[in-house]
Design an enzyme around this catalytic site. Structure first.
Site, PDB file in Angstrom:
ATOM      1  N   GLU A  32      -4.099  -9.396   1.469  1.00  0.00           N
ATOM      2  CA  GLU A  32      -5.121  -8.881   2.951  1.00  0.00           C
ATOM      3  C   GLU A  32      -7.183  -8.634   3.121  1.00  0.00           C
ATOM      4  OE1 GLU A  32      -3.129  -6.008   5.164  1.00  0.00           O
ATOM      5  OE2 GLU A  32      -4.646  -4.687   5.093  1.00  0.00           O
ATOM      6  N   GLU A  52       0.436  -1.220   0.148  1.00  0.00           N
ATOM      7  CA  GLU A  52      -0.302   0.426   0.040  1.00  0.00           C
ATOM      8  C   GLU A  52       0.918   0.910  -0.139  1.00  0.00           C
ATOM      9  OE1 GLU A  52      -1.982  -0.627   3.318  1.00  0.00           O
ATOM     10  OE2 GLU A  52      -2.988  -2.656   2.551  1.00  0.00           O
TER      11      GLU A  52
END
Length: 373
Positions: A307, A211
């Site tokens: 995730e 990210e």
């Protein structure tokens, strides 16, 4: 795994006995976990190290933990449960044909996120890591995702993974800049050694950046360039597997023309809890539909979720309600809906070191206890 399927089929029964369940799920964790709260991620928040006669490298602090920023909120599909049209040109950048990598599991269960840290951000001992990895293997997982290589994770987790027949998903975070990431890449190559040492065979996937664009650690062009150069370096060192990055799906879609050509597979964070219209019972269907959407963002590439999960404690986000029973229901749904074989669940244990966040859930994603042995 049978326990997960039975759980999915018996949600109504579980609800009827919910009043008899303990309010603190840590009581259940104690039955089969040595460490309940390994930390996820990568920044310099961790500076203390547990003393251990077994952990020789304990003097190296955990320095690359993920920030306590809120987990990314993605824009859900307009038509949840439906695959994007192959004629949707807005999601189809032109890109060269990539190698046909096989990733994930043919079963309903693939990987779980694990970081070898205590709840106080110190490094776990080698014996604790061995115990945790043995538990992960007994719970039916085939791979472990590491967000970084701090705390001698390559040595200790790698050794335990080889012992129990597990693969590794290795993260190279760029939270501290590309120069630091290059150092981690060099450390990874030094550990793997020559192809004759066969350490590369343990690694199923290398994830460059976690990210990073979402957290403003890198621009899309800089990240794409670093992924490409990292792949060249890794190939020269003997690694032949896939290289990718992971972002919230909306971020990957926004920068698809820059990122997709640099990737060997499309990967994203897909957290249904942060969508107020998605209750726990619909988490599996939501993850499945977003995986189809992800495949359309980078057509021709395998698509995986790196995730996903559901918090066990905290405050509601609309129809998304955290809770012990809700976590069981959501995770069981992800497995039962066919998304589990392409998803990394978060995570082995809770993350008590994290700030609670807007909904008070940030430290409560540990779901290792959900998977029976």
């Amino acid at each position: 795994m049978k326990g997960i399927i039975y759980l999915g089929a018996a949600v109504a029964l579980l609800r009827s006995v919910a009043a008899f369940l303990p309010t603190n799920h840590d009581d259940y964790d104690d039955q089969d976990q040595v460490i309940l709260q390994p930390a996820k991620g990568l920044n310099k928040a961790a500076s203390t190290v547990a003393e251990s006669t077994e952990h020789i490298e304990a003097a190296i602090p955990a320095q690359r933990f993920a920030s306590n920023s809120p987990r990314p909120h993605d824009t859900p599909s307009q038509n949840p449960g439906q695959s994007p049209s192959p004629h949707d040109t807005t999601l189809h950048p032109s890109q060269p044909q990539k190698s046909n990598f096989t990733i994930g599991s043919a079963s309903s269960q693939w990987a779980i996120a694990y970081t070898p840290y205590t709840s106080t951000l110190s490094c776990l001992s080698a014996s604790s890591i061995r115990s945790d990895v043995a538990t992960i293997a007994r719970k039916g997982f085939t791979s472990i995702r590491l967000y970084s290589i701090d705390c001698s994770a390559l040595r200790h987790v790698g050794h335990a993974a080889r012992t129990h027949g597990l693969k590794l998903i290795i993260g190279i975070p760029i939270d501290d800049g590309l120069a630091d990431a290059e150092t981690q890449l060099s450390d990874l190559i030094a550990w793997a050694g020559t192809p004759a040492d066969n350490q590369w065979s343990l690694i199923e996937l290398i994830v460059v950046g976690n990210e990073a664009i979402f957290n403003t650690h890198a621009t899309a062009p800089a990240l794409a360039t670093f992924i490409t150069t990292s792949r060249v370096t890794l190939r020269a060192a003997g690694y032949a597997g896939p290289v990718t990055t992971t972002e919230p799906l909306s971020i990957l879609a926004q920068h698809r023309r820059t990122l997709c050509p640099a990737l060997d597979l499309a990967a994203a964070t897909i957290q249904p809890f942060f969508h107020p219209s998605v209750p726990a019972a619909a988490a599996g269907a939501y993850v499945r539909s977003e995986l189809a959407r992800l495949a359309a963002v980078c057509p021709g590439l395998p698509a995986v979720c790196l995730e996903t999960g559901w918090p066990s404690r905290g405050r509601p986000n609309g129809a998304a309600v955290p809770g012990y029973l809700e976590q069981w229901m959501a995770v069981a749904g992800i497995m039962a809906e066919g998304a589990g074989g392409r998803s990394v669940v978060l995570g082995f244990g809770d993350e008590g070191w994290r700030d609670e966040g807007a909904f008070g859930v940030e430290g409560s994603w540990g779901c290792g206890h959900v998977f029976g042995e």
